[in-house]
Design a protein around this motif. Sequence first.
Motif, PDB file in Angstrom:
ATOM      1  N   ASN A 168      31.674  44.480  48.246  1.00 30.05           N
ATOM      2  CA  ASN A 168      31.650  45.590  49.187  1.00 30.05           C
ATOM      3  C   ASN A 168      32.385  46.830  48.679  1.00 30.05           C
ATOM      4  O   ASN A 168      31.896  47.949  48.813  1.00 30.05           O
ATOM      5  CB  ASN A 168      32.239  45.152  50.528  1.00 30.05           C
ATOM      6  N   THR A 169      33.562  46.652  48.061  1.00 29.03           N
ATOM      7  CA  THR A 169      34.331  47.805  47.576  1.00 29.03           C
ATOM      8  C   THR A 169      33.518  48.638  46.598  1.00 29.03           C
ATOM      9  O   THR A 169      33.463  49.871  46.688  1.00 29.03           O
ATOM     10  CB  THR A 169      35.632  47.335  46.910  1.00 29.03           C
ATOM     11  N   CYS A 170      32.875  47.975  45.646  1.00 30.50           N
ATOM     12  CA  CYS A 170      32.079  48.692  44.643  1.00 30.50           C
ATOM     13  C   CYS A 170      30.868  49.365  45.280  1.00 30.50           C
ATOM     14  O   CYS A 170      30.524  50.501  44.934  1.00 30.50           O
ATOM     15  CB  CYS A 170      31.629  47.728  43.549  1.00 30.50           C
ATOM     16  N   MET A 171      30.210  48.677  46.201  1.00 29.56           N
ATOM     17  CA  MET A 171      29.032  49.262  46.842  1.00 29.56           C
ATOM     18  C   MET A 171      29.404  50.498  47.648  1.00 29.56           C
ATOM     19  O   MET A 171      28.686  51.504  47.634  1.00 29.56           O
ATOM     20  CB  MET A 171      28.344  48.235  47.733  1.00 29.56           C
ATOM     21  N   GLN A 172      30.539  50.449  48.333  1.00 31.68           N
ATOM     22  CA  GLN A 172      30.977  51.609  49.106  1.00 31.68           C
ATOM     23  C   GLN A 172      31.335  52.774  48.194  1.00 31.68           C
ATOM     24  O   GLN A 172      31.067  53.942  48.515  1.00 31.68           O
ATOM     25  CB  GLN A 172      32.168  51.242  50.000  1.00 31.68           C
ATOM     26  N   VAL A 180      31.245  54.119  40.115  1.00 37.56           N
ATOM     27  CA  VAL A 180      32.020  52.946  40.515  1.00 37.56           C
ATOM     28  C   VAL A 180      33.202  52.805  39.573  1.00 37.56           C
ATOM     29  O   VAL A 180      33.027  52.636  38.360  1.00 37.56           O
ATOM     30  CB  VAL A 180      31.172  51.654  40.486  1.00 37.56           C
ATOM     31  N   ASP A 181      34.413  52.900  40.127  1.00 37.53           N
ATOM     32  CA  ASP A 181      35.628  52.797  39.331  1.00 37.53           C
ATOM     33  C   ASP A 181      36.244  51.404  39.393  1.00 37.53           C
ATOM     34  O   ASP A 181      37.081  51.062  38.559  1.00 37.53           O
ATOM     35  CB  ASP A 181      36.665  53.820  39.801  1.00 37.53           C
ATOM     36  N   ALA A 306      26.937  51.084  35.179  1.00 29.22           N
ATOM     37  CA  ALA A 306      27.408  50.088  34.210  1.00 29.22           C
ATOM     38  C   ALA A 306      28.705  50.510  33.532  1.00 29.22           C
ATOM     39  O   ALA A 306      29.029  51.696  33.422  1.00 29.22           O
ATOM     40  CB  ALA A 306      26.331  49.835  33.162  1.00 29.22           C
ATOM     41  N   THR A 307      29.435  49.502  33.055  1.00 30.78           N
ATOM     42  CA  THR A 307      30.664  49.737  32.303  1.00 30.78           C
ATOM     43  C   THR A 307      30.466  49.537  30.809  1.00 30.78           C
ATOM     44  O   THR A 307      31.381  49.759  30.035  1.00 30.78           O
ATOM     45  CB  THR A 307      31.779  48.797  32.801  1.00 30.78           C
TER      46      THR A 307
END
Length: 326
Positions: A168-172, A180-181, A306-307
């Motif tokens: 959820n944190t990444c999606m938000q 996305v950090d 992506a990272t």
Amino acid sequence: MRHLTGTDFGVQRARGAVVELAALNVAAGEEVALDPNGGNAADGEIVMGNWDGAAFTPSDIAEDVNAIRIIAARDDLPAFFSAIAFGRDNLGAAAVTTVLRGEELGAGTVPYYLPIGLPLCTITNRTEQQIQDFTVRFSPAGADTSGWAILGSSPNAARIASHLSLMNTCMQQWNTTHTVDSTCNEASVSDTMYLGNGAQTASITSVANAIVQYGIPWEPAVWGALPARNNSSDIPAASYGKTLAGPIPIFDGGSSYCSGGGGNWNQTRRISGFVWGAIYDVRSSGAASQKNIWARLDVTSFRPVATAYGGPDYGVTWLKPGRVVR
């Protein structure tokens, strides 16, 4: 440069990032302070624009912005010899640089993923339009086009619910900033994922709960008109229009997954890439053929989530670092 995602918010974040980066440098004993130039003026210290390979043109259209022109100037540098010879106490100096946004490369590692898997033939056997119109189906048995897919252990209702909560944190972050950090539940090309199509009622219910609790809005510009809510949907009418959006793992299991047989959903497979998708409706009631998850896929847009790079480009990408072009 990773903030330049074709959105006004991305341009705003890029301006702030340039100001912060400049402040890490010192000139004549003082921190370099730049005006963020939020008015998109063409003659400020930070100017957004388009680099066409030969020239930079200022632009206030976020979708066109792929470069930043930075002008750092000082007019108060002490000048000892100039003061003696010409009566001037200060000198001016300026530095101008143009930085181009990095190119998009296929995602090798993503910071989060939806806990379903798609066979590679789903993508390679269809045109872009057919992929856009494709319906992700868990049922009926024997004709599945998708199933549960997670790393670490076989999927069950508890693991899927936990996975949805963790991501959820990444999606938000993606919904808010288009970057996305954080790292929520990372997955990489060549990782082994566990497939499954059991525990449908409890697992599908957990997807519905996640959509209601923290789903992000359906994007008409990407997905088109929101499809009609299914009969007996687990999503309340008041919450319909929320989605779970993010990278979906792809695996190469051969043609059986796309030839009507449904393939084998009770084994492990290695991830071969990622496609962007949005789950928008679910149904957990009724006969097995009625229980399903509905999702849309998109391979036409760049999403620099992506990272690391190293996979095919199915719309989920890694943004190569920007480079100075002038």
